[in-house]
Design a protein around this motif. Sequence first.
Motif, PDB file in Angstrom:
ATOM      1  N   ASP A 141      22.469  54.033-124.464  1.00 24.90           N
ATOM      2  CA  ASP A 141      21.449  53.668-123.472  1.00 24.90           C
ATOM      3  C   ASP A 141      21.699  52.272-122.902  1.00 24.90           C
ATOM      4  N   GLN A 142      22.207  51.350-123.730  1.00 24.77           N
ATOM      5  CA  GLN A 142      22.450  49.993-123.271  1.00 24.77           C
ATOM      6  C   GLN A 142      23.679  49.889-122.366  1.00 24.77           C
ATOM      7  N   ILE A 143      24.657  50.746-122.567  1.00 23.99           N
ATOM      8  CA  ILE A 143      25.888  50.646-121.775  1.00 23.99           C
ATOM      9  C   ILE A 143      25.952  51.663-120.635  1.00 23.99           C
ATOM     10  N   ARG A 144      24.939  52.497-120.518  1.00 24.04           N
ATOM     11  CA  ARG A 144      24.938  53.575-119.518  1.00 24.04           C
ATOM     12  C   ARG A 144      25.127  53.061-118.087  1.00 24.04           C
ATOM     13  N   ASP A 145      24.521  51.932-117.725  1.00 27.58           N
ATOM     14  CA  ASP A 145      24.567  51.417-116.356  1.00 27.58           C
ATOM     15  C   ASP A 145      25.778  50.513-116.081  1.00 27.58           C
ATOM     16  N   THR A 146      26.661  50.372-117.042  1.00 27.97           N
ATOM     17  CA  THR A 146      27.864  49.554-116.846  1.00 27.97           C
ATOM     18  C   THR A 146      28.750  50.218-115.791  1.00 27.97           C
ATOM     19  N   PRO A 147      29.248  49.443-114.814  1.00 22.42           N
ATOM     20  CA  PRO A 147      30.101  50.052-113.781  1.00 22.42           C
ATOM     21  C   PRO A 147      31.401  50.582-114.371  1.00 22.42           C
ATOM     22  N   ASP A 148      31.958  51.593-113.726  1.00 22.68           N
ATOM     23  CA  ASP A 148      33.238  52.162-114.163  1.00 22.68           C
ATOM     24  C   ASP A 148      34.320  51.100-114.088  1.00 22.68           C
ATOM     25  N   TYR A 149      35.214  51.151-115.046  1.00 16.90           N
ATOM     26  CA  TYR A 149      36.353  50.227-115.056  1.00 16.90           C
ATOM     27  C   TYR A 149      37.436  50.757-114.132  1.00 16.90           C
ATOM     28  N   LYS A 150      37.891  49.906-113.244  1.00 17.66           N
ATOM     29  CA  LYS A 150      39.033  50.222-112.384  1.00 17.66           C
ATOM     30  C   LYS A 150      40.046  49.106-112.571  1.00 17.66           C
ATOM     31  N   ARG A 151      41.248  49.481-112.954  1.00 21.44           N
ATOM     32  CA  ARG A 151      42.290  48.487-113.190  1.00 21.44           C
ATOM     33  C   ARG A 151      42.577  47.723-111.899  1.00 21.44           C
ATOM     34  N   PRO A 152      42.513  46.378-111.929  1.00 25.43           N
ATOM     35  CA  PRO A 152      42.805  45.603-110.725  1.00 25.43           C
ATOM     36  C   PRO A 152      44.286  45.750-110.342  1.00 25.43           C
ATOM     37  N   THR A 153      44.533  45.890-109.059  1.00 26.74           N
ATOM     38  CA  THR A 153      45.916  46.013-108.595  1.00 26.74           C
ATOM     39  C   THR A 153      46.336  44.823-107.742  1.00 26.74           C
ATOM     40  N   ARG A 154      45.346  44.055-107.263  1.00 27.52           N
ATOM     41  CA  ARG A 154      45.644  42.891-106.438  1.00 27.52           C
ATOM     42  C   ARG A 154      44.775  41.728-106.879  1.00 27.52           C
ATOM     43  N   ALA A 155      45.192  40.525-106.554  1.00 28.33           N
ATOM     44  CA  ALA A 155      44.422  39.339-106.937  1.00 28.33           C
ATOM     45  C   ALA A 155      43.073  39.272-106.231  1.00 28.33           C
ATOM     46  N   VAL A 156      42.947  39.951-105.097  1.00 29.93           N
ATOM     47  CA  VAL A 156      41.690  39.894-104.345  1.00 29.93           C
ATOM     48  C   VAL A 156      40.709  40.986-104.759  1.00 29.93           C
ATOM     49  N   ASP A 157      41.065  41.822-105.731  1.00 26.75           N
ATOM     50  CA  ASP A 157      40.145  42.851-106.204  1.00 26.75           C
ATOM     51  C   ASP A 157      38.912  42.192-106.819  1.00 26.75           C
ATOM     52  N   PRO A 158      37.753  42.862-106.748  1.00 24.74           N
ATOM     53  CA  PRO A 158      36.535  42.270-107.321  1.00 24.74           C
ATOM     54  C   PRO A 158      36.659  42.141-108.838  1.00 24.74           C
ATOM     55  N   PRO A 159      35.883  41.242-109.429  1.00 31.36           N
ATOM     56  CA  PRO A 159      35.940  41.076-110.890  1.00 31.36           C
ATOM     57  C   PRO A 159      35.477  42.341-111.614  1.00 31.36           C
ATOM     58  N   ILE A 160      35.870  42.450-112.853  1.00 30.69           N
ATOM     59  CA  ILE A 160      35.533  43.608-113.680  1.00 30.69           C
ATOM     60  C   ILE A 160      34.179  43.360-114.336  1.00 30.69           C
ATOM     61  N   GLY A 161      33.247  44.303-114.171  1.00 30.66           N
ATOM     62  CA  GLY A 161      31.970  44.218-114.862  1.00 30.66           C
ATOM     63  C   GLY A 161      32.106  44.856-116.234  1.00 30.66           C
ATOM     64  N   MET A 162      31.567  44.201-117.263  1.00 28.09           N
ATOM     65  CA  MET A 162      31.668  44.767-118.610  1.00 28.09           C
ATOM     66  C   MET A 162      30.334  44.668-119.328  1.00 28.09           C
ATOM     67  N   ALA A 163      30.120  45.609-120.223  1.00 24.71           N
ATOM     68  CA  ALA A 163      28.919  45.597-121.048  1.00 24.71           C
ATOM     69  C   ALA A 163      29.077  44.527-122.112  1.00 24.71           C
ATOM     70  N   ALA A 164      28.031  43.755-122.338  1.00 29.12           N
ATOM     71  CA  ALA A 164      28.073  42.689-123.339  1.00 29.12           C
ATOM     72  C   ALA A 164      26.773  42.688-124.127  1.00 29.12           C
ATOM     73  N   PRO A 165      26.872  42.435-125.428  1.00 32.48           N
ATOM     74  CA  PRO A 165      25.639  42.374-126.218  1.00 32.48           C
ATOM     75  C   PRO A 165      24.836  41.140-125.817  1.00 32.48           C
ATOM     76  N   PRO A 166      23.531  41.153-126.092  1.00 32.06           N
ATOM     77  CA  PRO A 166      22.730  39.973-125.751  1.00 32.06           C
ATOM     78  C   PRO A 166      23.223  38.763-126.546  1.00 32.06           C
ATOM     79  N   PRO A 167      23.075  37.564-125.971  1.00 29.90           N
ATOM     80  CA  PRO A 167      23.509  36.370-126.709  1.00 29.90           C
ATOM     81  C   PRO A 167      22.681  36.193-127.976  1.00 29.90           C
ATOM     82  N   PRO A 168      23.252  35.541-128.995  1.00 31.58           N
ATOM     83  CA  PRO A 168      22.489  35.341-130.226  1.00 31.58           C
ATOM     84  C   PRO A 168      21.257  34.473-129.963  1.00 31.58           C
ATOM     85  N   PRO A 169      20.173  34.717-130.700  1.00 36.19           N
ATOM     86  CA  PRO A 169      18.942  33.936-130.478  1.00 36.19           C
ATOM     87  C   PRO A 169      19.154  32.471-130.835  1.00 36.19           C
ATOM     88  N   VAL A 170      18.482  31.601-130.074  1.00 34.81           N
ATOM     89  CA  VAL A 170      18.557  30.172-130.339  1.00 34.81           C
ATOM     90  C   VAL A 170      17.536  29.852-131.439  1.00 34.81           C
TER      91      VAL A 170
END
Length: 179
Positions: A143-172
Amino acid sequence: MSLRTERRAARAVAGVKCGRVLPVAVSQPIQARGEVAGLRFALAFGALLLMAQAPVPEPAGMELIYHGEAASLLGRTVRDPAGVALGRVVDVLVDDAGQPIAAVLDLGGFLGMGSRRIAVAWRGLRFSVKEGAGRIGLEMTMDQIRDTPDYKRPTRAVDPPIGMAAPPPPPVPADGAQR
């Protein structure tokens, strides 16, 4: 000696190899077989002397990895905190220093239909190399990673950055101090 044989001998002496001709002047046609053999010996001996003077690189060192200290990642199943299989590792993304920053997972699907690939932050993975092949866990659920965009391997330097699923930061901590 025929003209053809003389040309072959002159090419051998001149160092014709791989389409390159080394500049060697042949002042007279080669008359005897002994001269060709002598010149070949001189060239071979000179090459041997040059090789003997070249520095010899040291052989690579060897380090040992004992059983249970490491495991292969590609193709391994990744499980959520409840132990449910999420997908398989199909790639590891590293930075310029060679440190892993994300794993690419192939999620779901049947016979390649309906599957998708996403990137997940390396810090969200947990590894256990015990129990033979070991386990790879992800600190997030489907459920937490469901909305993560599909990974597309970059082929050029001008390709958009890769979105990745990340856990929430540790509590302060309550006192505001950083760990």
